[in-house]
Enzyme design. Sequence first.
Site, PDB file in Angstrom:
ATOM      1  CG  HIS A 270      31.044  45.513  26.126  1.00 32.55           C
ATOM      2  ND1 HIS A 270      30.585  46.170  24.911  1.00 32.55           N
ATOM      3  CD2 HIS A 270      32.132  44.540  25.426  1.00 32.55           C
ATOM      4  CE1 HIS A 270      31.012  45.690  23.954  1.00 32.55           C
ATOM      5  NE2 HIS A 270      31.945  44.571  24.205  1.00 32.55           N
ATOM      6  CG  ASP A 328      38.614  40.426  26.871  1.00 31.20           C
ATOM      7  OD1 ASP A 328      38.007  41.406  26.615  1.00 31.20           O
ATOM      8  OD2 ASP A 328      39.062  39.606  26.210  1.00 31.20           O
TER       9      ASP A 328
HETATM   10  C1  SDX Z   1      36.494  44.124  24.409  1.00 28.08           C
HETATM   11  O1  SDX Z   1      33.818  47.070  21.508  1.00 28.08           O
HETATM   12  C2  SDX Z   1      33.757  45.691  21.526  1.00 28.08           C
HETATM   13  O2  SDX Z   1      32.983  45.099  21.128  1.00 28.08           O
HETATM   14  C3  SDX Z   1      34.788  45.143  22.200  1.00 28.08           C
HETATM   15  C4  SDX Z   1      34.975  43.720  22.360  1.00 28.08           C
HETATM   16  C5  SDX Z   1      35.088  42.893  21.121  1.00 28.08           C
HETATM   17  O3  SDX Z   1      34.700  41.672  21.043  1.00 28.08           O
HETATM   18  O4  SDX Z   1      35.720  43.481  20.222  1.00 28.08           O
HETATM   19  O5  SDX Z   1      33.773  43.154  22.910  1.00 28.08           O
HETATM   20  C6  SDX Z   1      36.137  43.117  23.309  1.00 28.08           C
HETATM   21  O6  SDX Z   1      37.166  44.935  24.140  1.00 28.08           O
HETATM   22  C7  SDX Z   1      35.791  43.804  25.505  1.00 28.08           C
HETATM   23  C8  SDX Z   1      36.090  44.913  26.813  1.00 28.08           C
HETATM   24  C9  SDX Z   1      37.341  44.585  27.328  1.00 28.08           C
HETATM   25  N1  SDX Z   1      38.046  45.552  28.143  1.00 28.08           N
HETATM   26  C10 SDX Z   1      37.947  45.446  29.413  1.00 28.08           C
HETATM   27  O7  SDX Z   1      37.472  44.463  30.064  1.00 28.08           O
HETATM   28  C11 SDX Z   1      38.723  46.625  30.308  1.00 28.08           C
HETATM   29  C12 SDX Z   1      37.781  46.881  31.536  1.00 28.08           C
HETATM   30  N2  SDX Z   1      36.573  47.649  30.862  1.00 28.08           N
HETATM   31  C13 SDX Z   1      36.703  48.879  31.006  1.00 28.08           C
HETATM   32  O8  SDX Z   1      37.973  49.761  30.647  1.00 28.08           O
HETATM   33  C14 SDX Z   1      35.322  49.736  30.206  1.00 28.08           C
HETATM   34  O9  SDX Z   1      34.228  48.801  30.779  1.00 28.08           O
HETATM   35  C15 SDX Z   1      35.379  49.537  28.795  1.00 28.08           C
HETATM   36  C16 SDX Z   1      36.457  50.337  28.106  1.00 28.08           C
HETATM   37  C17 SDX Z   1      35.099  48.142  28.298  1.00 28.08           C
HETATM   38  C18 SDX Z   1      34.292  50.420  28.395  1.00 28.08           C
HETATM   39  O10 SDX Z   1      34.507  51.484  28.892  1.00 28.08           O
HETATM   40  P1  SDX Z   1      33.285  52.758  28.914  1.00 28.08           P
HETATM   41  O11 SDX Z   1      32.868  52.954  27.529  1.00 28.08           O
HETATM   42  O12 SDX Z   1      33.668  53.979  29.832  1.00 28.08           O
HETATM   43  O13 SDX Z   1      32.062  52.008  29.520  1.00 28.08           O
HETATM   44  P2  SDX Z   1      30.997  52.776  30.277  1.00 28.08           P
HETATM   45  O14 SDX Z   1      30.581  54.043  29.464  1.00 28.08           O
HETATM   46  O15 SDX Z   1      29.781  51.718  30.254  1.00 28.08           O
HETATM   47  O16 SDX Z   1      31.357  53.127  31.612  1.00 28.08           O
HETATM   48  C19 SDX Z   1      30.169  53.270  32.504  1.00 28.08           C
HETATM   49  C20 SDX Z   1      30.828  53.671  33.867  1.00 28.08           C
HETATM   50  C21 SDX Z   1      31.919  54.674  33.611  1.00 28.08           C
HETATM   51  O17 SDX Z   1      32.010  55.505  34.962  1.00 28.08           O
HETATM   52  P3  SDX Z   1      31.368  56.990  34.925  1.00 28.08           P
HETATM   53  O18 SDX Z   1      32.294  57.791  33.761  1.00 28.08           O
HETATM   54  O19 SDX Z   1      29.754  56.809  34.527  1.00 28.08           O
HETATM   55  O20 SDX Z   1      31.453  57.639  36.276  1.00 28.08           O
HETATM   56  O21 SDX Z   1      31.320  52.653  34.443  1.00 28.08           O
HETATM   57  C22 SDX Z   1      32.842  52.935  34.623  1.00 28.08           C
HETATM   58  C23 SDX Z   1      33.167  53.941  33.756  1.00 28.08           C
HETATM   59  O22 SDX Z   1      34.271  54.518  34.013  1.00 28.08           O
HETATM   60  N3  SDX Z   1      33.505  51.401  34.412  1.00 28.08           N
HETATM   61  C24 SDX Z   1      34.159  50.705  35.304  1.00 28.08           C
HETATM   62  C25 SDX Z   1      34.431  49.824  34.591  1.00 28.08           C
HETATM   63  N4  SDX Z   1      33.886  49.776  33.216  1.00 28.08           N
HETATM   64  C26 SDX Z   1      33.414  51.055  33.057  1.00 28.08           C
HETATM   65  N5  SDX Z   1      34.479  51.157  36.373  1.00 28.08           N
HETATM   66  C27 SDX Z   1      35.152  49.996  36.998  1.00 28.08           C
HETATM   67  N6  SDX Z   1      35.611  48.952  36.556  1.00 28.08           N
HETATM   68  C28 SDX Z   1      35.237  48.999  35.285  1.00 28.08           C
HETATM   69  N7  SDX Z   1      35.697  47.722  34.597  1.00 28.08           N
END
Ligand code: SDX
Length: 393
Positions: A270, A328
């Site tokens: 998140h 989710d």
């Molecule tokens: C919702 O914003 C909100 O409030 C949204 C929401 C709402 O109520 O409106 O809460 C609803 O959208 C929840 C999120 C649903 N999406 C997913 O579950 C999809 C899977 N999650 C990822 O796509 C991701 O976690 C995001 C898009 C949610 C967040 O992505 P970010 O902003 O890149 O997260 P981050 O910066 O904290 O990531 C840190 C690291 C990154 O790697 P590096 O660049 O540091 O090497 O963790 C990695 C990311 O690539 N990472 C993951 C991951 N999520 C982040 N790696 C593997 N699996 C994952 N799910």
Amino acid sequence: KSGHFTYDPGFTSTASCESDITYIDGDAGVLLYRGYPIDELAEQGDFLETCYLLLKGDLPSGMQKADFVERVTRHTMVHEQMSRFFTGFRRDAHPMAIMVAVVGALSAFYHDSTDIHDLHHRQVAQIRMIAKMPTLAAMAYKYSIGQPFVYPRNDLDYAANFLHMCFAVPCEEYKVNPVLARAMDRIFILHADHEQNASTSTVRLAGSSGANPFACIAAGIACLWGPAHGGANEAALNMLQEIGSVDRIPEFIGRAKDKNDPFRLMGFGHRVYKNYDPRAKLMQQTCHEVLAEVGAKDDPLLDVAMELERIALHDEYFIEKKLYPNVDFYSGITLKALGFPTTMFTVLFALARTVGWIAQWEEMIEDPKQKIGRPRQLYDGKTKREYSPIASR
Ligand code: SDX
């Protein structure tokens, strides 16, 4: 230079804003709606009470709640011409595609609530959207399965009425299971608002131009559809089904950690929560209740989800990057057990989030300082150059 422009990470590409609606402490895993903890609202209240709270700022008195429920109940039907709107879609159209279209089309049917400078217009539009989203969502579902639309019933409460419109058929009595209706109502509460997420920011940005509220909510629905956002509940269930069994979890954990693999653990991570999403805990509890009620507590997908969560939470990659289950992760299994196809999962998220979008839109409209949103950029494209005739290129 490739001639494109990029956002400088240090340069906010989306406007930040002041708001007193929802508070998130991402490090502590805290979520408050107008100061009330999400777990207390979900366990002790109901969705329309939460709608009142998000819209008005305080929990309603008994009289205020009864009046609000009555006004919402009186607006659950949609213009009969709307049902013909649906027939323009292919039956296999994704219900979110239908929702984007029909919610935007509400502005063509309800001109008397599109003047954003008229408080009465705005209040009527808010009630209409909260009241009609379940009806439109149920119509999108019924249309996708080729069944006749079921009209709303004023003798049922909000969640029960929605389940009835989705699962009743004209040829026999359909009794809504009160345990499942209560679970549906709680799921709506958990999804009602979440401060400045992508779809809410979309609604605010669209609203800042003076667009009518129905069009702004349609823009929010379009943004929510993405698998990185609201579409994650559909993607998370598809992922669990692809994993299929507990013994395949290590393979997928490895893929999630592989920078060269686009695979992400859907329902994990998140932008704000760097601790457990409080909604995920409540969703997991609801999941167990629903599975037990429908006699599916041995659903293998729940075993896969719980083992995946256990392994991930002990894996140094997820610990170091502070990746926890979000709202989710368990919602897909729960919604499937309630009888919905995966294509309806994000529609349910949009149904619930409509009140949050409206509350945030209203807060922006009411702000005398608000101007049209206009994110800026850091241009790093080509410098000025002369046009050359095609013959010389
Ligand atoms: C919702 O914003 C909100 O409030 C949204 C929401 C709402 O109520 O409106 O809460 C609803 O959208 C929840 C999120 C649903 N999406 C997913 O579950 C999809 C899977 N999650 C990822 O796509 C991701 O976690 C995001 C898009 C949610 C967040 O992505 P970010 O902003 O890149 O997260 P981050 O910066 O904290 O990531 C840190 C690291 C990154 O790697 P590096 O660049 O540091 O090497 O963790 C990695 C990311 O690539 N990472 C993951 C991951 N999520 C982040 N790696 C593997 N699996 C994952 N799910």
